[in-house]
Structure formats: C-alpha cells, structure tokens
Write an enzyme that holds these catalytic residues in place. Structure first.
Site, PDB file in Angstrom:
ATOM      1  N   THR A   1      66.949 -66.376   9.242  1.00  9.95           N
ATOM      2  CA  THR A   1      66.621 -65.085   9.869  1.00  9.95           C
ATOM      3  C   THR A   1      65.168 -65.034  10.322  1.00  9.95           C
ATOM      4  O   THR A   1      64.300 -65.710   9.736  1.00  9.95           O
ATOM      5  CB  THR A   1      66.884 -63.952   8.846  1.00  9.95           C
ATOM      6  N   ASP A   2      64.900 -64.191  11.315  1.00  9.54           N
ATOM      7  CA  ASP A   2      63.514 -63.982  11.766  1.00  9.54           C
ATOM      8  C   ASP A   2      62.662 -63.323  10.689  1.00  9.54           C
ATOM      9  O   ASP A   2      61.435 -63.388  10.734  1.00  9.54           O
ATOM     10  CB  ASP A   2      63.487 -63.142  13.062  1.00  9.54           C
ATOM     11  N   GLU A   3      63.316 -62.694   9.692  1.00  8.63           N
ATOM     12  CA  GLU A   3      62.556 -61.943   8.685  1.00  8.63           C
ATOM     13  C   GLU A   3      61.665 -62.846   7.834  1.00  8.63           C
ATOM     14  O   GLU A   3      60.755 -62.372   7.160  1.00  8.63           O
ATOM     15  CB  GLU A   3      63.498 -61.110   7.804  1.00  8.63           C
TER      16      GLU A   3
ATOM     17  N   TYR B   1      64.650 -60.020   0.054  1.00  5.97           N
ATOM     18  CA  TYR B   1      65.665 -60.699   0.879  1.00  5.97           C
ATOM     19  C   TYR B   1      65.010 -61.784   1.728  1.00  5.97           C
ATOM     20  O   TYR B   1      65.427 -62.947   1.723  1.00  5.97           O
ATOM     21  CB  TYR B   1      66.394 -59.693   1.778  1.00  5.97           C
TER      22      TYR B   1
ATOM     23  N   LYS C   1      65.373 -65.943   1.693  1.00  6.38           N
ATOM     24  CA  LYS C   1      65.786 -66.738   2.850  1.00  6.38           C
ATOM     25  C   LYS C   1      64.705 -67.777   3.193  1.00  6.38           C
ATOM     26  O   LYS C   1      65.018 -68.920   3.523  1.00  6.38           O
ATOM     27  CB  LYS C   1      66.058 -65.844   4.066  1.00  6.38           C
TER      28      LYS C   1
HETATM   29  P1  NAD Z   1      77.278 -60.520   5.349  1.00  2.00           P
HETATM   30  O1  NAD Z   1      76.640 -59.845   4.182  1.00  2.00           O
HETATM   31  O2  NAD Z   1      78.090 -59.712   6.293  1.00  2.00           O
HETATM   32  O3  NAD Z   1      78.194 -61.720   4.845  1.00  2.00           O
HETATM   33  C1  NAD Z   1      77.810 -62.579   3.797  1.00  2.00           C
HETATM   34  C2  NAD Z   1      79.071 -63.299   3.314  1.00  2.00           C
HETATM   35  O4  NAD Z   1      78.676 -64.205   2.269  1.00  2.00           O
HETATM   36  C3  NAD Z   1      80.127 -62.355   2.723  1.00  2.00           C
HETATM   37  O5  NAD Z   1      81.405 -62.683   3.208  1.00  2.00           O
HETATM   38  C4  NAD Z   1      80.011 -62.597   1.221  1.00  2.00           C
HETATM   39  O6  NAD Z   1      81.249 -62.383   0.539  1.00  2.00           O
HETATM   40  C5  NAD Z   1      79.597 -64.053   1.192  1.00  2.00           C
HETATM   41  N1  NAD Z   1      78.882 -64.418  -0.049  1.00  2.00           N
HETATM   42  C6  NAD Z   1      77.899 -63.727  -0.663  1.00  2.00           C
HETATM   43  N2  NAD Z   1      77.528 -64.353  -1.782  1.00  2.00           N
HETATM   44  C7  NAD Z   1      78.280 -65.480  -1.881  1.00  2.00           C
HETATM   45  C8  NAD Z   1      78.354 -66.548  -2.807  1.00  2.00           C
HETATM   46  N3  NAD Z   1      77.576 -66.576  -3.905  1.00  2.00           N
HETATM   47  N4  NAD Z   1      79.238 -67.547  -2.584  1.00  2.00           N
HETATM   48  C9  NAD Z   1      80.047 -67.524  -1.493  1.00  2.00           C
HETATM   49  N5  NAD Z   1      80.047 -66.525  -0.600  1.00  2.00           N
HETATM   50  C10 NAD Z   1      79.163 -65.519  -0.775  1.00  2.00           C
HETATM   51  O7  NAD Z   1      76.066 -61.241   6.106  1.00  2.00           O
HETATM   52  P2  NAD Z   1      75.878 -61.547   7.661  1.00  2.00           P
HETATM   53  O8  NAD Z   1      75.182 -60.413   8.287  1.00  2.00           O
HETATM   54  O9  NAD Z   1      77.153 -62.054   8.208  1.00  2.00           O
HETATM   55  O10 NAD Z   1      74.828 -62.751   7.573  1.00  2.00           O
HETATM   56  C11 NAD Z   1      75.266 -64.105   7.473  1.00  2.00           C
HETATM   57  C12 NAD Z   1      74.052 -65.005   7.439  1.00  2.00           C
HETATM   58  O11 NAD Z   1      73.235 -64.805   8.603  1.00  2.00           O
HETATM   59  C13 NAD Z   1      73.137 -64.748   6.242  1.00  2.00           C
HETATM   60  O12 NAD Z   1      72.670 -65.989   5.762  1.00  2.00           O
HETATM   61  C14 NAD Z   1      71.997 -63.931   6.830  1.00  2.00           C
HETATM   62  O13 NAD Z   1      70.794 -64.153   6.124  1.00  2.00           O
HETATM   63  C15 NAD Z   1      71.908 -64.496   8.239  1.00  2.00           C
HETATM   64  N6  NAD Z   1      71.390 -63.583   9.265  1.00  2.00           N
HETATM   65  C16 NAD Z   1      71.905 -62.321   9.415  1.00  2.00           C
HETATM   66  C17 NAD Z   1      71.427 -61.507  10.435  1.00  2.00           C
HETATM   67  C18 NAD Z   1      71.989 -60.116  10.661  1.00  2.00           C
HETATM   68  O14 NAD Z   1      71.451 -59.379  11.501  1.00  2.00           O
HETATM   69  N7  NAD Z   1      73.068 -59.717  10.009  1.00  2.00           N
HETATM   70  C19 NAD Z   1      70.409 -61.958  11.275  1.00  2.00           C
HETATM   71  C20 NAD Z   1      69.916 -63.263  11.099  1.00  2.00           C
HETATM   72  C21 NAD Z   1      70.413 -64.060  10.095  1.00  2.00           C
END
Ligand code: NAD
Length: 325
Positions: A125-127, A149, A153
């Site tokens: 993530t950009d964060e 968070y 990351k």
């Molecule tokens: P989300 O919270 O919607 O989904 C996370 C998934 O991971 C869920 O299905 C959850 O059940 C699963 N999970 C959590 N803990 C787990 C574990 N211990 N073992 C197995 N599965 C597990 O998140 P998202 O928004 O889809 O983000 C996905 C990835 O992208 C993350 O790594 C996040 O840091 C990154 N990201 C998100 C964004 C955003 O805007 N949402 C932006 C940039 C990067």
C-alpha cells in the site's frame, strides 16, 4: 498453471480471482486458482464463484506453516493479498495486524522457498510512505508509516524484499493507493458512506474532510498486479496510483449527489488519530516499464459502485450489522 491467492475472499483479492477465472488475463485463461483465506470478518465466500471448475477454496490461516507446506507444492505463483486492512481497527489493537501482516508474510515466504514456488507478488500500500505535503512518492522514497496498519505493511514489504535479496526468491512488491469498487467491506469510507446514505443515515466525516487520497478502481489495481506478476522485475517495487486525488469531502459530495442527498447528511466527527493529510504516488515506473494505464474513469466507476451497493443490499447488510456489534 496453478496460482495461490492469499486473502482471495476479500475485496481486492476476490476481484483479482474473478478476473482471472473469467479469462481476462492473457496467458492465464486456463489457470487454476487456490484461494487461501481465513474468512475473517472481512472475508466473504460469496465474493468468489464457488463451484467453478478451476477454483478451490481452502479456509485457513496464512500463519499456518504446516498448512502452507502441504498446500503450496504444485503452485507456480503466489499473489499475497491476505492482511488485516482497516486503519481504524489497527488503532484499537495492532495485534492481529502484526500477526497476519508481518508474521503471516514471513511464514508464507519461507514456505514458498521451501516448496520451490517460482514467482511471488506481495500486495502492499501507499500508506507505507507516510504522508506527503506536495509532489509524489517514487518507489525509493523512505518508508515512514504512521498508523499501526501502515507500519505492519511496511514491515512486511521489508521482509519480502529481504527474501528476494537473501534467498533469491523471485518476488515483486506493489504499492497501491486507495481502492474502490464493488465487494468492499462496509467499514471502509466509500461503502460505509454509500450504505449509510442508502439506509437514510448520516455519514461520519473525519475532521475537516480535507485529507487527500488517490483513488484507483479495484479493476485497474488487479490488472496492475497481473502485469507485475507476469512482467515485473524481481526485487522491484511498483507504485500503482492513478493520479486521481480527491479530498474526502469531495468524495462525500459526489456520493451525496449520486444518491440524491444533500449536505445535511454529513456529520463531522473528531479526526482519526495520526490521520495522514495526503497521499500521492508517482507511478511513472509501472507505466513506462510495464505499459500500465488505469482504464476506469473515477466518476463513472463511482456511479457504478453506488449502483452495485444499491443492487446488493443482502451482501452488505449482515456485515454492517456485525460491525456495529
Ligand atoms: P480485505 O480486508 O477486504 O481482505 C483481506 C482478506 O484477507 C479477507 O478475505 C480476510 O479474510 C483475509 N485474511 C485476513 N487475515 C488472514 C489470515 N491470517 N490468513 C488468511 N487470510 C486472512 O482487504 P483488501 O482491501 O482486499 O486488501 C487486500 C490487500 O491489498 C491487503 O494486503 C491490503 O494491505 C492491500 N491494499 C489495500 C488497499 C485498499 O484500498 N483496500 C490499497 C492498497 C493495498
């Protein structure tokens, strides 16, 4: 070809899985997909096409070494989405964030090494960069994460890089800005506000609402991840930004307009602790090196997202009740 997608039942992971299974990524039309997901509050089986002949769901924890050592053989690539992803929850307690995001990445990468996985993409993530007053971050910017968070990351990024550098694991990292689109858990800003408005409630805007975020449609992010998987260089980081910067207030006003509500529905609430004022990514590298360009127009993507939440009340109602406690 068999790909393991961790966190594939969440928002972005499931979009990636649905796109892969729909044959939208050249060369991967016949790929088999294993989703490894713990199905935490954020994971939802309804997000993926269960019963699809090329899909297997394994409900399990990315921190479970034995499970991974048994599961990974036969998989050529791993795309690692699994994470605790909500900043506000990390402010209440960081334990699950350190466990899943940091330890989970270490356990997964060790298992990838042990079982000879050929290629890994770590989704970040950009964060991790912190906040930036003006200009945009390039990939070599120092990591100065401000929330637990973001810190978890950043730690996982450094672990991933170390596994490339020390062990030669063929791995790349993506750092994307805020995603939006269907299937996002209703605790996050856009779905929270849309669903509140659809329920006739008000929307809680942090502080003055002038924090700036860069918005990328989940479909563009997923394509970027696939490009990095297939053509990204090992050990490299790729920013995925899109250039569409908006204040939270501006996004809120657009949402009000889309549901036909007025500004009286906004309630200003005390700002989030340590709330980063601005994020902005320089994505020249992925554009020039991999030919990436976002395709979804923000206004259209937002209108489609609102329509999706309007049409899929059953999908978000239960999660929302659960989040309210
Ligand atoms: P989300 O919270 O919607 O989904 C996370 C998934 O991971 C869920 O299905 C959850 O059940 C699963 N999970 C959590 N803990 C787990 C574990 N211990 N073992 C197995 N599965 C597990 O998140 P998202 O928004 O889809 O983000 C996905 C990835 O992208 C993350 O790594 C996040 O840091 C990154 N990201 C998100 C964004 C955003 O805007 N949402 C932006 C940039 C990067």
């Amino acid at each position: 070809m068999r790909i393991l997608v961790t966190g594939g039942a969440g928002f972005i992971g499931s979009h990636y899985v649905r796109s892969l299974l729909a044959g939208r990524y050249p060369g991967y039309e016949q790929a088999h997909v294993t989703v490894l997901d713990k199905l935490t509050y954020a994971g939802n089986k309804e997000n993926i096409p269960l019963g699809h002949p090329r899909l297997e769901l394994v409900v399990g924890d990315v921190c479970d070494r034995e499970l991974l050592l048994g599961l990974l053989p036969g998989h050529t690539a791993v795309v690692h989405f699994a994470a605790e992803s909500h900043v506000d929850r990390s402010l209440a307690s960081a334990s699950a964030f350190i466990r899943t995001n940091v330890q989970g990445t270490q356990v997964l990468l060790e298992a990838c090494l042990a079982t000879g996985v050929e290629r890994v993409v770590h989704v970040s993530t950009d964060e991790v960069y912190g906040t930036i007053e003006s200009g945009s971050w390039t990939e070599d910017w120092p990591l100065l994460p401000n929330s637990p968070y973001a810190a978890s990351k950043a730690a996982s990024d450094l672990i991933a890089r170390a596994f490339w550098r020390s062990h030669g694991l063929d791995l790349s990292i993506t750092r994307c800005s805020n995603n939006f689109g269907p299937h996002q858990h209703p605790e996050k800003l856009i779905p929270l506000f849309v669903t509140n408005l659809l329920e006739g409630e008000r929307v809680p805007l942090y502080g003055d609402g002038l924090n700036v975020r860069e918005w990328v449609h989940v479909d563009d992010h997923s394509r970027a991840i696939q490009l990095v998987l297939t053509r990204g260089r090992p050990g490299e980081v790729y920013n995925v930004g899109g250039g569409n910067e908006q204040t939270n207030l501006a996004v809120t006003e657009l949402l009000l307009e889309l549901v036909g509500a007025d500004r009286s529905r906004i309630v200003h609430v005390p700002d989030r602790k340590g709330h980063d004022p601005r994020y902005s990514l320089d994505e020249t590298k992925i554009r020039e090196e991999l030919g990436y360009a976002p395709e979804t127009d923000f206004a259209q993507g937002l209108a489609d997202t609102v329509a999706w939440y309007r049409d899929n009340v059953h999908w978000w109602k239960a999660s929302k009740e659960l989040s309210r406690g």
